[in-house]
Write an enzyme that holds these catalytic residues in place. Structure first.
Site, short mmCIF file in Angstrom:
data_model
loop_
_atom_site.label_atom_id
_atom_site.label_comp_id
_atom_site.label_asym_id
_atom_site.label_seq_id
_atom_site.Cartn_x
_atom_site.Cartn_y
_atom_site.Cartn_z
N ASP A 100 0.86 -1.19 0.00
CA ASP A 100 0.00 0.00 0.00
C ASP A 100 0.89 1.24 0.00
O ASP A 100 2.09 1.16 0.27
CB ASP A 100 -0.94 0.02 1.23
CG ASP A 100 -0.18 0.09 2.55
OD1 ASP A 100 0.85 -0.60 2.69
OD2 ASP A 100 -0.61 0.84 3.45
N GLU A 166 0.09 -1.04 5.81
CA GLU A 166 1.17 -0.50 6.63
C GLU A 166 1.02 1.00 6.82
O GLU A 166 1.30 1.53 7.91
CB GLU A 166 2.53 -0.82 5.99
CG GLU A 166 3.70 -0.64 6.94
CD GLU A 166 4.32 0.75 6.93
OE1 GLU A 166 5.19 1.02 7.76
OE2 GLU A 166 3.94 1.58 6.09
C1 LIG Z 1 9.54 3.75 7.53
C2 LIG Z 1 8.33 3.25 6.75
N1 LIG Z 1 8.63 3.21 5.38
C3 LIG Z 1 7.14 4.14 6.98
O1 LIG Z 1 6.94 5.05 6.21
N2 LIG Z 1 6.37 3.86 8.03
C4 LIG Z 1 5.25 4.67 8.40
C5 LIG Z 1 4.36 3.79 9.24
C6 LIG Z 1 3.10 4.42 9.63
C7 LIG Z 1 2.62 4.45 10.87
N3 LIG Z 1 1.43 5.05 10.81
C8 LIG Z 1 1.21 5.36 9.57
N4 LIG Z 1 2.23 4.96 8.85
C9 LIG Z 1 5.70 5.88 9.16
O2 LIG Z 1 6.77 5.84 9.78
O3 LIG Z 1 4.98 6.89 9.12
ZN ZN Z 2 7.00 1.97 4.15
ZN ZN Z 3 5.45 4.87 4.48
#
Ligand SMILES: C[C@H](N)C(=O)N[C@@H](Cc1c[nH]cn1)C(=O)O
Ligand code: ZN
Ligand code: ZN
Length: 477
Positions: A100, A166
């Site tokens: 996603d 995610e």
């Molecule tokens: C580090 C990873 N690629 C990422 O972007 N994670 C997101 C996960 C997240 C948590 N809530 C919504 N998205 C982030 O760190 O923002």
């Molecule tokens: Zn990510």
């Molecule tokens: Zn991300």
């Protein structure tokens, strides 16, 4: 020429084909946070499953159930579990990634359509998900496909777990990993996740720490409907006025969180940790260049990194229900929803963070003397993760990096969050490595997200080299 060199040569030759594959997946707007795009998220998961199955992998689609997205009942997108190879004499590497993406609208400032991959003259491959996380997820598939085309046996068995939520809190995923830890994931020797970024633009890194994230919605509501500000302004409590004051009370302009008790939960920086900030590929000049403006708070690079990696931060993301279009609408919104999150670090616990935030907002709201109603909801929370980079999994990845890039990787932590990292570590009881493909300036979650052709192609080589190194490494050492 050994089999890894042959693989590298084929990756070089297949570059254009790999970019076309990235174009195909970027074109599927799999935005998990947008109810209208849920069909596309599912389509993206099905695309991945079909392509791995065509290669010979055994896949299991797990549907995690339903989600309530602001009153709309939605099916959660599938988690695609897979197994590629089951030779008991080989080690097994479990891969995780997400298919996603974050929302992306041209009007946010994209120079081109976010879901049409565009290659720029300087090698930037621009498109939503190019670096986060479609490029890396596709990279593993292309690595396995290239081995098959060349008739080179993959030196390890692969298991994989690709999710479609995610970017929206990984709803339903932990339960699946816990349930499958001794079933689907049985036999895993190590776990590898490619879903973060280099610290700079030229030097690769391996990552051994992540911040957690606690995400909050703060709703303020009052009148039964939006009002005319000329008729009602100054005579009613305005939800938006209350909300901006509450949001402003959370953090100051230097990034210092104002919620009492938050910093009490933070582990002190030890002398040994202090040394890990030496000689990293990071400098403010490059950072300012990436930001396209000098908006950096701290004077010293170390402080910037500490505030990215190991101190909590609070960010205000947006307000739903507020007037945001062009023009000068003179409205008093009746109900507004502010969104903010706190990035958490060792030794913060989500429950203690939420309790401190609730107490703070209740106190601040009572000071306003407003007749509106306020409600705070924690919408998702993922925990921080910290691991030693001395494990053979990291040693194998460092060797692979040297082989591809000719340099030893930096050992870094990451300011972003991948909460599933800890879920894998705790439930599979195996070491987890974060092996980033993209660079610091990729603009994940931002406008004009990109991955450089170099990082994408070398990253696909790196994945192959890593699997070969794992096969040759004594993981018990
Ligand atoms: C580090 C990873 N690629 C990422 O972007 N994670 C997101 C996960 C997240 C948590 N809530 C919504 N998205 C982030 O760190 O923002
Ligand atoms: Zn990510
Ligand atoms: Zn991300």
């Amino acid at each position: 020429m050994d089999s890894v060199d042959k693989y590298f040569e084929a990756v070089e030759q297949n570059q254009q084909q790999f970019i076309e594959a990235l174009r195909e997946v970027v074109a599927i707007p799999s935005v998990s946070g947008d109810a209208a795009r849920r069909g596309d998220v599912v389509r993206m998961g099905e695309w991945l499953q079909a392509r791995w199955e065509a290669l010979g992998a055994t896949c299991k689609r797990v549907d995690p159930g339903k989600q309530n997205l602001h009153g709309v009942e939605l099916d959660l997108p599938p988690v695609i579990l897979g197994q590629y190879g089951d030779d008991p004499s080989k080690k097994t590497v479990t891969l995780y990634g997400h298919y996603d993406v974050q929302p992306a609208l041209v009007e946010d400032g994209w120079e081109t359509d976010p879901f049409t991959l565009v290659e720029r003259a300087d090698g930037r491959l621009v498109g939503r998900g190019a670096t986060d996380d479609k490029g890396p997820v596709l990279g593993w598939l292309l690595c396995a496909e290239t081995h098959k085309q060349l008739g080179i046996e993959l030196p390890v068995n692969l298991k994989f777990c690709f999710e479609g939520m995610e970017e929206s809190g990984s709803e339903g995923l932990d339960e699946i990993i816990i349930a499958e830890a001794d079933k689907w994931f049985k036999g895993t020797d190590v776990v590898c996740i490619s879903d973060n970024y280099w610290l700079g633009k030229s030097k690769p890194c391996l990552t051994h720490g992540l911040r957690g994230v606690s995400y909050f919605h703060l709703v303020v509501e009052g009148p039964g409907a939006d009002l005319h500000s000329g008729v009602f302004g100054g005579t009613v409590h305005e939800p938006m006025v209350d909300l901006v004051q509450l949001l402003a009370s959370l953090v100051d302009s230097k990034g210092r969180i104002q919620v009492a008790g938050i910093y009490d939960q933070v582990a002190p920086v030890e002398a040994a940790e202090e040394r890990t900030y030496d000689a990293l590929d990071f400098n403010h000049a490059a950072l300012v260049g990436d930001l396209k403006s000098d908006v950096v708070i701290h004077a010293d690079e170390r402080d910037t990194l500490k505030h990215r990696w190991r101190f909590p931060t609070l960010s205000i993301h947006g307000v739903e229900g507020a007037f945001h279009a062009s023009g000068d609408k003179t409205v008093i919104p009746a109900r507004v929803r502010g969104k903010f999150s706190i990035r958490t670090v060792p030794n913060m616990e989500p429950a203690a963070v939420a309790a401190a935030v609730t107490k703070h907002l209740e106190k601040e709201f009572s000071k306003l003397g407003s007749k509106n109603r306020m409600e705070m909801v924690e919408t998702h929370a993922g925990r921080w993760w910290y691991s030693s980079p001395d494990h053979p999994n990291f040693v194998a990845a460092a060797r692979a990096t040297e082989r591809v890039y000719g340099v030893k990787p930096d050992l870094t932590r990451e300011g972003g969050s991948i909460p599933v990292t800890l879920t894998f570590e705790e439930n599979l009881k195996r070491n987890v490595l974060l092996l980033p493909m993209g660079a610091a300036d990729d603009g994940a979650h931002s406008t004009n997200e990109k991955i450089d052709r170099r990082n994408y192609i070398q990253g696909i080589k790196l994945f192959g080299a890593y699997l070969h190194e794992i096969a040759a490494t004594d993981l018990a050492a």
